[in-house]
Design a protein around this motif. Structure first.
Motif, PDB file in Angstrom:
ATOM      1  N   ARG A   1       0.823  -1.202   0.000  1.00 53.53           N
ATOM      2  CA  ARG A   1       0.000   0.000   0.000  1.00 53.53           C
ATOM      3  C   ARG A   1       0.862   1.259   0.000  1.00 53.53           C
ATOM      4  NH1 ARG A   1      -3.886   2.959   4.384  1.00 53.53           N
ATOM      5  NH2 ARG A   1      -4.770   4.411   2.876  1.00 53.53           N
ATOM      6  N   ALA A   2       1.952   1.250   0.772  1.00 57.60           N
ATOM      7  CA  ALA A   2       2.820   2.433   0.823  1.00 57.60           C
ATOM      8  C   ALA A   2       3.354   2.769  -0.561  1.00 57.60           C
ATOM      9  CB  ALA A   2       3.974   2.187   1.795  1.00 57.60           C
ATOM     10  N   LEU A   3       3.773   1.757  -1.327  1.00 56.68           N
ATOM     11  CA  LEU A   3       4.259   2.000  -2.682  1.00 56.68           C
ATOM     12  C   LEU A   3       3.150   2.577  -3.554  1.00 56.68           C
ATOM     13  CD1 LEU A   3       6.425  -1.217  -3.167  1.00 56.68           C
ATOM     14  CD2 LEU A   3       7.277   1.123  -2.996  1.00 56.68           C
ATOM     15  N   THR A   4       1.927   2.073  -3.384  1.00 57.22           N
ATOM     16  CA  THR A   4       0.802   2.608  -4.147  1.00 57.22           C
ATOM     17  C   THR A   4       0.507   4.047  -3.739  1.00 57.22           C
ATOM     18  OG1 THR A   4      -0.189   0.416  -4.391  1.00 57.22           O
ATOM     19  CG2 THR A   4      -1.627   2.301  -4.726  1.00 57.22           C
ATOM     20  N   GLN A   5       0.511   4.314  -2.421  1.00 52.30           N
ATOM     21  CA  GLN A   5       0.262   5.674  -1.953  1.00 52.30           C
ATOM     22  C   GLN A   5       1.276   6.661  -2.527  1.00 52.30           C
ATOM     23  OE1 GLN A   5       0.245   4.766   2.382  1.00 52.30           O
ATOM     24  NE2 GLN A   5      -1.753   5.776   2.408  1.00 52.30           N
ATOM     25  N   LEU A   6       2.504   6.208  -2.701  1.00 46.27           N
ATOM     26  CA  LEU A   6       3.564   7.062  -3.235  1.00 46.27           C
ATOM     27  C   LEU A   6       3.668   6.966  -4.751  1.00 46.27           C
ATOM     28  CD1 LEU A   6       6.158   6.245  -0.452  1.00 46.27           C
ATOM     29  CD2 LEU A   6       4.935   8.407  -0.747  1.00 46.27           C
ATOM     30  N   ALA A   7       2.729   6.216  -5.353  1.00 51.22           N
ATOM     31  CA  ALA A   7       2.646   6.081  -6.818  1.00 51.22           C
ATOM     32  C   ALA A   7       3.911   5.486  -7.415  1.00 51.22           C
ATOM     33  CB  ALA A   7       2.329   7.433  -7.468  1.00 51.22           C
ATOM     34  N   ILE A   8       4.396   4.402  -6.795  1.00 50.03           N
ATOM     35  CA  ILE A   8       5.535   3.649  -7.323  1.00 50.03           C
ATOM     36  C   ILE A   8       4.985   2.350  -7.899  1.00 50.03           C
ATOM     37  CG2 ILE A   8       7.731   2.536  -6.793  1.00 50.03           C
ATOM     38  CD1 ILE A   8       7.769   5.561  -6.481  1.00 50.03           C
ATOM     39  N   SER A   9       5.134   2.161  -9.196  1.00 55.39           N
ATOM     40  CA  SER A   9       4.610   0.956  -9.834  1.00 55.39           C
ATOM     41  C   SER A   9       5.485  -0.247  -9.480  1.00 55.39           C
ATOM     42  CB  SER A   9       4.572   1.136 -11.351  1.00 55.39           C
ATOM     43  OG  SER A   9       5.891   1.115 -11.872  1.00 55.39           O
ATOM     44  N   PRO A  10       4.958  -1.471  -9.591  1.00 65.67           N
ATOM     45  CA  PRO A  10       5.781  -2.664  -9.327  1.00 65.67           C
ATOM     46  C   PRO A  10       7.026  -2.709 -10.204  1.00 65.67           C
ATOM     47  CG  PRO A  10       3.468  -3.267  -9.408  1.00 65.67           C
ATOM     48  CD  PRO A  10       3.540  -1.831  -9.859  1.00 65.67           C
ATOM     49  N   GLN A  11       6.905  -2.282 -11.461  1.00 62.84           N
ATOM     50  CA  GLN A  11       8.059  -2.298 -12.360  1.00 62.84           C
ATOM     51  C   GLN A  11       9.131  -1.311 -11.882  1.00 62.84           C
ATOM     52  OE1 GLN A  11       4.817  -2.003 -13.478  1.00 62.84           O
ATOM     53  NE2 GLN A  11       4.679  -4.166 -14.005  1.00 62.84           N
ATOM     54  N   GLU A  12       8.701  -0.140 -11.435  1.00 63.71           N
ATOM     55  CA  GLU A  12       9.663   0.838 -10.919  1.00 63.71           C
ATOM     56  C   GLU A  12      10.330   0.304  -9.662  1.00 63.71           C
ATOM     57  OE1 GLU A  12       8.080   5.259 -12.081  1.00 63.71           O
ATOM     58  OE2 GLU A  12       6.873   4.130 -10.636  1.00 63.71           O
ATOM     59  N   ASN A  13       9.558  -0.291  -8.767  1.00 61.72           N
ATOM     60  CA  ASN A  13      10.127  -0.820  -7.529  1.00 61.72           C
ATOM     61  C   ASN A  13      11.175  -1.893  -7.826  1.00 61.72           C
ATOM     62  OD1 ASN A  13      10.182  -1.078  -4.598  1.00 61.72           O
ATOM     63  ND2 ASN A  13       9.210  -3.058  -4.910  1.00 61.72           N
ATOM     64  N   GLN A  14      10.887  -2.767  -8.782  1.00 60.26           N
ATOM     65  CA  GLN A  14      11.858  -3.799  -9.160  1.00 60.26           C
ATOM     66  C   GLN A  14      13.123  -3.155  -9.741  1.00 60.26           C
ATOM     67  OE1 GLN A  14       9.783  -6.393 -11.853  1.00 60.26           O
ATOM     68  NE2 GLN A  14       8.328  -7.091 -10.305  1.00 60.26           N
ATOM     69  N   ARG A  15      12.930  -2.125 -10.561  1.00 64.34           N
ATOM     70  CA  ARG A  15      14.087  -1.466 -11.176  1.00 64.34           C
ATOM     71  C   ARG A  15      14.972  -0.790 -10.125  1.00 64.34           C
ATOM     72  NH1 ARG A  15      11.503   1.319 -14.479  1.00 64.34           N
ATOM     73  NH2 ARG A  15      11.576   3.455 -13.697  1.00 64.34           N
ATOM     74  N   TYR A  16      14.356  -0.085  -9.177  1.00 63.22           N
ATOM     75  CA  TYR A  16      15.137   0.602  -8.150  1.00 63.22           C
ATOM     76  C   TYR A  16      15.834  -0.405  -7.235  1.00 63.22           C
ATOM     77  CZ  TYR A  16      12.215   4.494  -9.713  1.00 63.22           C
ATOM     78  OH  TYR A  16      11.570   5.434 -10.467  1.00 63.22           O
ATOM     79  N   THR A  17      15.161  -1.517  -6.949  1.00 61.80           N
ATOM     80  CA  THR A  17      15.788  -2.576  -6.152  1.00 61.80           C
ATOM     81  C   THR A  17      17.027  -3.110  -6.861  1.00 61.80           C
ATOM     82  OG1 THR A  17      13.667  -3.222  -5.167  1.00 61.80           O
ATOM     83  CG2 THR A  17      15.434  -4.862  -5.138  1.00 61.80           C
ATOM     84  N   ARG A  18      16.909  -3.345  -8.162  1.00 67.39           N
ATOM     85  CA  ARG A  18      18.054  -3.848  -8.932  1.00 67.39           C
ATOM     86  C   ARG A  18      19.197  -2.837  -8.952  1.00 67.39           C
ATOM     87  NH1 ARG A  18      15.780  -4.021 -13.444  1.00 67.39           N
ATOM     88  NH2 ARG A  18      16.836  -2.345 -14.553  1.00 67.39           N
ATOM     89  N   TRP A  19      18.863  -1.570  -9.081  1.00 64.46           N
ATOM     90  CA  TRP A  19      19.896  -0.532  -9.120  1.00 64.46           C
ATOM     91  C   TRP A  19      20.682  -0.483  -7.817  1.00 64.46           C
ATOM     92  CZ3 TRP A  19      17.076   4.284 -11.640  1.00 64.46           C
ATOM     93  CH2 TRP A  19      16.849   4.010 -12.998  1.00 64.46           C
ATOM     94  N   VAL A  20      19.978  -0.615  -6.684  1.00 67.19           N
ATOM     95  CA  VAL A  20      20.661  -0.596  -5.392  1.00 67.19           C
ATOM     96  C   VAL A  20      21.612  -1.784  -5.276  1.00 67.19           C
ATOM     97  CG1 VAL A  20      20.300  -0.978  -2.915  1.00 67.19           C
ATOM     98  CG2 VAL A  20      18.943   0.744  -4.127  1.00 67.19           C
ATOM     99  N   ARG A  21      21.147  -2.952  -5.696  1.00 67.96           N
ATOM    100  CA  ARG A  21      22.003  -4.141  -5.597  1.00 67.96           C
ATOM    101  C   ARG A  21      23.213  -4.021  -6.519  1.00 67.96           C
ATOM    102  NH1 ARG A  21      16.690  -8.017  -5.429  1.00 67.96           N
ATOM    103  NH2 ARG A  21      16.415  -7.997  -3.162  1.00 67.96           N
ATOM    104  N   GLU A  22      23.014  -3.443  -7.696  1.00 67.91           N
ATOM    105  CA  GLU A  22      24.130  -3.258  -8.619  1.00 67.91           C
ATOM    106  C   GLU A  22      25.116  -2.218  -8.096  1.00 67.91           C
ATOM    107  OE1 GLU A  22      22.174  -2.211 -12.234  1.00 67.91           O
ATOM    108  OE2 GLU A  22      21.658  -4.288 -12.761  1.00 67.91           O
ATOM    109  N   ALA A  23      24.626  -1.267  -7.317  1.00 73.04           N
ATOM    110  CA  ALA A  23      25.479  -0.199  -6.796  1.00 73.04           C
ATOM    111  C   ALA A  23      26.304  -0.651  -5.594  1.00 73.04           C
ATOM    112  CB  ALA A  23      24.625   1.002  -6.398  1.00 73.04           C
ATOM    113  N   MET A  24      25.976  -1.818  -5.025  1.00 69.81           N
ATOM    114  CA  MET A  24      26.664  -2.297  -3.827  1.00 69.81           C
ATOM    115  C   MET A  24      27.233  -3.698  -4.038  1.00 69.81           C
ATOM    116  SD  MET A  24      23.866  -0.956  -1.014  1.00 69.81           S
ATOM    117  CE  MET A  24      24.866  -1.376   0.418  1.00 69.81           C
TER     118      MET A  24
END
Length: 379
Positions: free
Chosen positions: A231-254
């Motif tokens: 729900r928090a992601l929906t409230q902040l208007a973050i789509s599932p695809q965006e959330n997956q992309r940002y998760t991948r970026w963090v893992r690639e950055a570390m």
């Protein structure tokens, strides 16, 4: 020749997307079959010093064609048998059977793999098509019940498709959304009143505690609920695809810090981090370059292990907010909550510190340029 209508073009785009998904599934099926044939050849060379001759193409097509149609999904089997090299593929399948492989067991498993690939490609295409409209809703409408209602509606895919068709016809969809917002908000409040619910949601503790450097300039819903990740992601208007992309970026950055990256993504404040990344993308900022600082400046490791998640959130907030070129580790400061609330454009006007003005009537709080001097009497 008549020019296709927007509906016809949308239909063509859907057909092309579906065809691409099936074609990719066929490629995956061919890959698995090629690997199986390679295993057969390798084993025969090891045991016999030579490979068995392939059956003739005519024999193979006749003998395994019906099995492929029977054991694979129809779209995958049709795609396979429509390829120019289908006779060669049939030879490989018949060779596997003659070598002792039970195609009645193998082909259904190949079909499962192909269907999984097909569905992944189709879902990705659908996600890409709706992502732009998630961004449009996020950037046009303030955080609140109307935006959340749109993005959580079972009819959202249909709404997104309608927005696409309107845009095809030259309609400014963002203007439509903005114009409709107040009317729909009145409907929401009327329904809430009829149900005995308060028209104005009480500011949640998560919303109160979230004001600070990480959220400066972002629009936060008054009833933000970080305990419910979806729900928090929906409230902040973050789509599932965006959330997956940002998760991948963090893992690639570390690299080499997979556990820590997972801790960051699992943290309660992750939706706020994702929202900051989304805003940076909208503003054209290089999100991944900012995230790369997490590997260069590992001062977040100095804190106690029990507080590692909190330190990581502070570190990523610092990495994302610091202008390009700044030296690492220089802007991490203790948050002054009162000051943050006073300067946050998303703060509830009735709770703002002295010197901060309520939002201009008719203008969403997250669209305000900043606090203005207060004039006149206060309530």
């Amino acid at each position: 020749m008549a020019t296709p209508t927007p509906e016809e073009r949308a239909g063509e785009a859907f057909t092309e997307s579906a065809a691409e998904a099936v074609q990719t599934a066929v490629m995956a099926a061919r890959l698995v079959m090629a690997i199986a044939d390679a295993a057969r050849r390798h084993q025969q060379r090891r045991q016999k010093g030579m490979e068995d001759d392939l059956p003739t193409a005519e024999e193979a097509v006749t003998e395994v064609g019906k099995d492929v149609q029977r054991l694979l999904p129809s779209d995958v089997s049709t795609g396979l048998m429509g390829e120019a090299d289908w006779p060669q593929l049939a030879q490989q399948l018949l060779a596997l059977r003659k070598a002792g492989v039970d195609l009645d067991q193998v082909l259904p498993r190949v079909g499962e793999i192909a269907v999984n690939v097909r569905d992944q490609v189709a879902a990705k295409a659908e996600g890409a098509a709706t992502d732009q409209w998630v961004r449009a809703v996020r950037e046009t409408l303030p955080a609140g019940p109307v935006r959340e209602a749109i993005l959580t509606s079972p009819a959202w895919p249909e709404m997104a498709a309608t927005m696409a068709r309107l845009e095809e016809r030259g309609v400014n969809v963002r203007e439509v959304l903005a114009a409709a917002h107040n009317e729909v908000l009145a409907v929401d409040q009327a329904v809430a009143k009829g149900l005995g619910a308060p028209a104005e949601p009480v500011m949640s503790r998560d919303a109160q505690l979230s004001y600070g450097p990480l959220t400066t300039g972002l629009d936060l819903p008054r009833d933000l609920d970080l305990s419910d990740r979806e729900r928090a992601l929906t409230q902040l208007a973050i789509s599932p695809q965006e959330n997956q992309r940002y998760t991948r970026w963090v893992r690639e950055a570390m690299p080499g810090h997979e556990r820590e990256a997972d801790l960051l993504v699992a943290s309660r404040q992750w939706p706020l981090v994702a929202r900051r990344m989304a805003q940076m993308e909208t503003d054209g900022e290089p999100v991944r370059e900012h995230l790369a600082r997490l590997a260069k400046d590992t001062s977040w490791q100095a804190g106690p292990d029990a507080q590692l998640g909190t330190w990581l959130v502070q570190a990523v907030s610092d990495a994302l907010r610091r202008p390009a070129g700044d030296a690492p580790g220089e802007s991490r400061v203790t948050v002054n909550t009162a000051a943050a609330r006073a300067t946050s454009p998303s703060v509830d006007p009735t709770k703002a510190a002295k010197g901060a003005a309520p939002a201009t009537p008719g203008v969403a709080a997250h669209r305000e340029a900043g606090p203005a001097p207060r004039s006149g009497k206060t309530r």
